[in-house]
Design a protein around this motif. Sequence first.
Motif, PDB file in Angstrom:
ATOM      1  N   ASN A 197       8.930  -9.078   1.893  1.00  0.00           N
ATOM      2  CA  ASN A 197       8.196  -9.774   2.951  1.00  0.00           C
ATOM      3  C   ASN A 197       7.103  -8.868   3.498  1.00  0.00           C
ATOM      4  N   GLY A 198       5.959  -9.435   3.876  1.00  0.00           N
ATOM      5  CA  GLY A 198       4.908  -8.659   4.515  1.00  0.00           C
ATOM      6  C   GLY A 198       4.037  -7.930   3.508  1.00  0.00           C
ATOM      7  N   PHE A 199       3.237  -6.999   4.044  1.00  0.00           N
ATOM      8  CA  PHE A 199       2.309  -6.252   3.212  1.00  0.00           C
ATOM      9  C   PHE A 199       3.022  -5.119   2.512  1.00  0.00           C
ATOM     10  N   ARG A 200       2.443  -4.680   1.433  1.00  0.00           N
ATOM     11  CA  ARG A 200       2.974  -3.507   0.753  1.00  0.00           C
ATOM     12  C   ARG A 200       2.646  -2.276   1.605  1.00  0.00           C
ATOM     13  N   PRO A 201       3.450  -1.254   1.542  1.00  0.00           N
ATOM     14  CA  PRO A 201       3.216  -0.065   2.368  1.00  0.00           C
ATOM     15  C   PRO A 201       1.846   0.570   2.136  1.00  0.00           C
ATOM     16  N   ALA A 260      -0.936  -0.930   1.457  1.00  0.00           N
ATOM     17  CA  ALA A 260      -1.937  -1.737   2.176  1.00  0.00           C
ATOM     18  C   ALA A 260      -1.875  -1.441   3.671  1.00  0.00           C
ATOM     19  N   LEU A 261      -0.686  -1.256   4.197  1.00  0.00           N
ATOM     20  CA  LEU A 261      -0.549  -0.923   5.614  1.00  0.00           C
ATOM     21  C   LEU A 261      -1.179   0.443   5.923  1.00  0.00           C
ATOM     22  N   VAL A 262      -0.937   1.425   5.073  1.00  0.00           N
ATOM     23  CA  VAL A 262      -1.490   2.758   5.291  1.00  0.00           C
ATOM     24  C   VAL A 262      -3.016   2.723   5.211  1.00  0.00           C
ATOM     25  N   ILE A 263      -3.570   1.998   4.228  1.00  0.00           N
ATOM     26  CA  ILE A 263      -5.022   1.900   4.089  1.00  0.00           C
ATOM     27  C   ILE A 263      -5.627   1.185   5.297  1.00  0.00           C
TER      28      ILE A 263
END
Length: 119
Positions: free
Chosen positions: A23-27, A29-32
């Motif tokens: 679920n949600g964004f891949r890690p 993508a979150l870091v970027i």
Amino acid sequence: MPQDMPPTGGYGPVQYKRNLPANGFRPAALVIGMGAIMTYGFYKLAQGTKERNELAREKMWSRIHLIPLLQAEEDRDLVRRHLADQAREKELLGENFKVYNSDRYVRPTFAVTPANVTK
């Protein structure tokens, strides 16, 4: 009825992971995304710091340029007070006395005293 037996190659590695969709964004993508937001914030912070430094510099130079005007105003006030003091002294004493044993000009100091002193 046949008895349940273990699979013929054994159980193999134990499966501990559930096969569910993430679920949600891949890690990554979150870091970027977080890095992009922080980069924008630091850019705006640097712009604000430059603007604040420029305003402080302008303020300092405006005060520096006002110093001669303020000094001239203070000098005119001192001359006016000195001449008024000389006239008052001449009116009261008949002549001007030298207070100091020198012909050098000594800048007077004025103290504000209250008009009515209560005891």
